[in-house]
Motif scaffolding. Sequence first.
Motif, PDB file in Angstrom:
ATOM      1  N   ALA A 178       0.818  -1.217   0.000  1.00 51.58           N
ATOM      2  CA  ALA A 178       0.000   0.000   0.000  1.00 51.58           C
ATOM      3  C   ALA A 178       0.851   1.267   0.000  1.00 51.58           C
ATOM      4  O   ALA A 178       0.425   2.311  -0.493  1.00 51.58           O
ATOM      5  CB  ALA A 178      -0.932  -0.006   1.208  1.00 51.58           C
ATOM      6  N   GLY A 179       2.068   1.187   0.532  1.00 50.92           N
ATOM      7  CA  GLY A 179       2.926   2.365   0.595  1.00 50.92           C
ATOM      8  C   GLY A 179       3.736   2.624  -0.652  1.00 50.92           C
ATOM      9  O   GLY A 179       4.476   3.611  -0.717  1.00 50.92           O
ATOM     10  N   VAL A 180       3.630   1.738  -1.651  1.00 58.89           N
ATOM     11  CA  VAL A 180       4.391   1.901  -2.899  1.00 58.89           C
ATOM     12  C   VAL A 180       3.392   2.050  -4.045  1.00 58.89           C
ATOM     13  O   VAL A 180       2.791   1.071  -4.484  1.00 58.89           O
ATOM     14  CB  VAL A 180       5.316   0.692  -3.158  1.00 58.89           C
ATOM     15  CG1 VAL A 180       6.119   0.903  -4.434  1.00 58.89           C
ATOM     16  CG2 VAL A 180       6.241   0.465  -1.975  1.00 58.89           C
ATOM     17  N   PRO A 181       3.183   3.256  -4.550  1.00 60.88           N
ATOM     18  CA  PRO A 181       2.202   3.446  -5.625  1.00 60.88           C
ATOM     19  C   PRO A 181       2.634   2.772  -6.918  1.00 60.88           C
ATOM     20  O   PRO A 181       3.815   2.777  -7.274  1.00 60.88           O
ATOM     21  CB  PRO A 181       2.148   4.971  -5.785  1.00 60.88           C
ATOM     22  CG  PRO A 181       3.445   5.469  -5.240  1.00 60.88           C
ATOM     23  CD  PRO A 181       3.822   4.524  -4.141  1.00 60.88           C
ATOM     24  N   LEU A 182       1.670   2.171  -7.617  1.00 61.11           N
ATOM     25  CA  LEU A 182       1.914   1.557  -8.923  1.00 61.11           C
ATOM     26  C   LEU A 182       1.262   2.432  -9.990  1.00 61.11           C
ATOM     27  O   LEU A 182       0.063   2.706  -9.927  1.00 61.11           O
ATOM     28  CB  LEU A 182       1.354   0.140  -8.971  1.00 61.11           C
ATOM     29  CG  LEU A 182       1.694  -0.693 -10.216  1.00 61.11           C
ATOM     30  CD1 LEU A 182       1.690  -2.183  -9.877  1.00 61.11           C
ATOM     31  CD2 LEU A 182       0.721  -0.437 -11.359  1.00 61.11           C
ATOM     32  N   THR A 183       2.065   2.866 -10.951  1.00 57.10           N
ATOM     33  CA  THR A 183       1.584   3.726 -12.027  1.00 57.10           C
ATOM     34  C   THR A 183       1.531   2.935 -13.327  1.00 57.10           C
ATOM     35  O   THR A 183       2.515   2.279 -13.702  1.00 57.10           O
ATOM     36  CB  THR A 183       2.515   4.941 -12.210  1.00 57.10           C
ATOM     37  OG1 THR A 183       2.611   5.646 -10.973  1.00 57.10           O
ATOM     38  CG2 THR A 183       1.988   5.871 -13.284  1.00 57.10           C
ATOM     39  N   LEU A 184       0.396   2.973 -14.017  1.00 61.32           N
ATOM     40  CA  LEU A 184       0.242   2.305 -15.304  1.00 61.32           C
ATOM     41  C   LEU A 184       0.655   3.242 -16.430  1.00 61.32           C
ATOM     42  O   LEU A 184       0.282   4.419 -16.442  1.00 61.32           O
ATOM     43  CB  LEU A 184      -1.203   1.851 -15.499  1.00 61.32           C
ATOM     44  CG  LEU A 184      -1.696   0.749 -14.545  1.00 61.32           C
ATOM     45  CD1 LEU A 184      -3.176   0.477 -14.766  1.00 61.32           C
ATOM     46  CD2 LEU A 184      -0.889  -0.530 -14.733  1.00 61.32           C
ATOM     47  N   VAL A 185       1.435   2.697 -17.368  1.00 59.72           N
ATOM     48  CA  VAL A 185       1.932   3.477 -18.504  1.00 59.72           C
ATOM     49  C   VAL A 185       1.476   2.784 -19.786  1.00 59.72           C
ATOM     50  O   VAL A 185       1.939   1.683 -20.104  1.00 59.72           O
ATOM     51  CB  VAL A 185       3.471   3.588 -18.477  1.00 59.72           C
ATOM     52  CG1 VAL A 185       3.960   4.433 -19.644  1.00 59.72           C
ATOM     53  CG2 VAL A 185       3.947   4.165 -17.150  1.00 59.72           C
ATOM     54  N   ALA A 186       0.559   3.405 -20.514  1.00 59.84           N
ATOM     55  CA  ALA A 186       0.063   2.825 -21.767  1.00 59.84           C
ATOM     56  C   ALA A 186       1.070   3.078 -22.886  1.00 59.84           C
ATOM     57  O   ALA A 186       1.511   4.209 -23.095  1.00 59.84           O
ATOM     58  CB  ALA A 186      -1.287   3.429 -22.120  1.00 59.84           C
ATOM     59  N   VAL A 187       1.443   2.010 -23.596  1.00 58.58           N
ATOM     60  CA  VAL A 187       2.385   2.115 -24.709  1.00 58.58           C
ATOM     61  C   VAL A 187       1.865   1.271 -25.870  1.00 58.58           C
ATOM     62  O   VAL A 187       1.044   0.368 -25.677  1.00 58.58           O
ATOM     63  CB  VAL A 187       3.801   1.634 -24.307  1.00 58.58           C
ATOM     64  CG1 VAL A 187       4.400   2.532 -23.237  1.00 58.58           C
ATOM     65  CG2 VAL A 187       3.768   0.179 -23.827  1.00 58.58           C
ATOM     66  N   THR A 188       2.345   1.554 -27.059  1.00 60.57           N
ATOM     67  CA  THR A 188       2.007   0.716 -28.207  1.00 60.57           C
ATOM     68  C   THR A 188       2.914  -0.509 -28.206  1.00 60.57           C
ATOM     69  O   THR A 188       3.918  -0.560 -27.476  1.00 60.57           O
ATOM     70  CB  THR A 188       2.187   1.492 -29.517  1.00 60.57           C
ATOM     71  OG1 THR A 188       3.581   1.811 -29.683  1.00 60.57           O
ATOM     72  CG2 THR A 188       1.371   2.776 -29.505  1.00 60.57           C
ATOM     73  N   ALA A 189       2.565  -1.485 -29.029  1.00 60.47           N
ATOM     74  CA  ALA A 189       3.383  -2.693 -29.106  1.00 60.47           C
ATOM     75  C   ALA A 189       4.803  -2.370 -29.546  1.00 60.47           C
ATOM     76  O   ALA A 189       5.771  -2.974 -29.069  1.00 60.47           O
ATOM     77  CB  ALA A 189       2.737  -3.688 -30.067  1.00 60.47           C
ATOM     78  N   ALA A 190       4.957  -1.389 -30.435  1.00 58.33           N
ATOM     79  CA  ALA A 190       6.286  -1.025 -30.931  1.00 58.33           C
ATOM     80  C   ALA A 190       7.095  -0.253 -29.894  1.00 58.33           C
ATOM     81  O   ALA A 190       8.332  -0.260 -29.933  1.00 58.33           O
ATOM     82  CB  ALA A 190       6.150  -0.196 -32.205  1.00 58.33           C
ATOM     83  N   GLU A 191       6.428   0.405 -28.952  1.00 56.53           N
ATOM     84  CA  GLU A 191       7.119   1.239 -27.963  1.00 56.53           C
ATOM     85  C   GLU A 191       7.498   0.496 -26.690  1.00 56.53           C
ATOM     86  O   GLU A 191       8.293   1.005 -25.891  1.00 56.53           O
ATOM     87  CB  GLU A 191       6.228   2.428 -27.577  1.00 56.53           C
ATOM     88  CG  GLU A 191       5.910   3.383 -28.707  1.00 56.53           C
ATOM     89  CD  GLU A 191       4.838   4.384 -28.320  1.00 56.53           C
ATOM     90  OE1 GLU A 191       4.711   5.406 -29.016  1.00 56.53           O
ATOM     91  OE2 GLU A 191       4.120   4.132 -27.319  1.00 56.53           O
ATOM     92  N   ALA A 192       6.938  -0.678 -26.461  1.00 60.65           N
ATOM     93  CA  ALA A 192       7.079  -1.354 -25.170  1.00 60.65           C
ATOM     94  C   ALA A 192       8.536  -1.634 -24.808  1.00 60.65           C
ATOM     95  O   ALA A 192       8.985  -1.314 -23.701  1.00 60.65           O
ATOM     96  CB  ALA A 192       6.280  -2.651 -25.182  1.00 60.65           C
ATOM     97  N   ALA A 193       9.297  -2.231 -25.716  1.00 56.32           N
ATOM     98  CA  ALA A 193      10.685  -2.587 -25.410  1.00 56.32           C
ATOM     99  C   ALA A 193      11.534  -1.346 -25.145  1.00 56.32           C
ATOM    100  O   ALA A 193      12.343  -1.315 -24.208  1.00 56.32           O
ATOM    101  CB  ALA A 193      11.277  -3.409 -26.547  1.00 56.32           C
ATOM    102  N   ASP A 194      11.354  -0.303 -25.952  1.00 53.16           N
ATOM    103  CA  ASP A 194      12.138   0.919 -25.756  1.00 53.16           C
ATOM    104  C   ASP A 194      11.770   1.620 -24.453  1.00 53.16           C
ATOM    105  O   ASP A 194      12.614   2.263 -23.824  1.00 53.16           O
ATOM    106  CB  ASP A 194      11.935   1.871 -26.934  1.00 53.16           C
ATOM    107  CG  ASP A 194      12.658   1.397 -28.193  1.00 53.16           C
ATOM    108  OD1 ASP A 194      13.599   0.585 -28.048  1.00 53.16           O
ATOM    109  OD2 ASP A 194      12.272   1.816 -29.298  1.00 53.16           O
ATOM    110  N   ALA A 195      10.512   1.516 -24.029  1.00 56.54           N
ATOM    111  CA  ALA A 195      10.115   2.115 -22.752  1.00 56.54           C
ATOM    112  C   ALA A 195      10.895   1.492 -21.599  1.00 56.54           C
ATOM    113  O   ALA A 195      11.263   2.178 -20.639  1.00 56.54           O
ATOM    114  CB  ALA A 195       8.617   1.939 -22.538  1.00 56.54           C
ATOM    115  N   LEU A 196      11.181   0.200 -21.696  1.00 52.52           N
ATOM    116  CA  LEU A 196      11.972  -0.472 -20.667  1.00 52.52           C
ATOM    117  C   LEU A 196      13.441  -0.074 -20.763  1.00 52.52           C
ATOM    118  O   LEU A 196      14.092   0.201 -19.752  1.00 52.52           O
ATOM    119  CB  LEU A 196      11.828  -1.986 -20.806  1.00 52.52           C
ATOM    120  CG  LEU A 196      10.432  -2.568 -20.556  1.00 52.52           C
ATOM    121  CD1 LEU A 196      10.418  -4.061 -20.851  1.00 52.52           C
ATOM    122  CD2 LEU A 196       9.987  -2.309 -19.119  1.00 52.52           C
TER     123      LEU A 196
END
Length: 311
Positions: A32-50
């Motif tokens: 509960a003390g660690v917020p989880l943020t969702l980041v929407a990406v396209t299939a082509a952007e997913a690897a580069d986001a990491l």
Amino acid sequence: MTGSEVPPSFRLAYVPGMTPTKWVRIWNERLAGVPLTLVAVTAAEAADALRHGDADAALLRLPVDRADLSAIPLYTETTVVVIPKDHVGAAVEELSVADLADEIVLHPLDDTLEWERPPGRPAFERPATTADAVELVAAGVGLLVVPQSLARLYHRKDLTYRPLTAPDEEPSAAGPESALSGPSVPGSRVALSWPEARTTDLVEEFIGIVRGRTVNSTRGPKKAPVAQEAAGRSTRGGGAARGASAGGSKGGGTRSGGTKGGGPRSGARSGGAKGGARTGGGTGAGGGRSAKGAKGSGKGTAKRGRPGRAS
């Protein structure tokens, strides 16, 4: 925490069609003390986001370059055909690759299905995205084969979808290149991926959640701290036992002190003896006084016992 420290957080990227709701809920219950943020990406952007540090982990579709990214396959999605509701295929429960032989099948540039040979006839031009391809299906240009989650994501009232099955495995008399011996149907493999060089404790926590580990599980890098904590409790327990033993020795000293206390009791007994002597003395004195009284009594008796003078 000082002002320069950044509070911990976790960023989870996800590609279209993914529904991480269940895992996010479990995360919020456990951390509960660690917020989880969702980041929407396209299939082509997913690897580069990491790779660029825009997300700590991602829910994506395989394949992914394993040179610098780790990945855990989670499940394989059902492959379906998106068709207009008035299409002849809408009258059946499922379609096979052979049923698409004479159909124009759209193959978008962001398609994640690994086809050996795409079914049907190719379109004149490949759509840029799956969303664009869905619009073309609604316009009657062709059909679209996608993972079921994408068919649900881009659902329209004038479209429907049917599961796509593989053709008969045995080649027909026309030879192995016939429609009945056409390509098999690939499934879309969903995976959790993260940079191998940044496998943090929070990444391990999320891996445990998607794998269904319980909150009391000791698997992963938290196993060592748990063992250390248990060892600490054992050490503290041993110290308490030693303290109790030492306290018992002190208690033994108290009992020895009781022996000293026995000294006063012995003294009391000695005093009692002295008191007895005093009592004896008193008795003797009383006896002496009684003897005197007896002596006086004897004199009186002798006087009263004299004969009177003759008159």
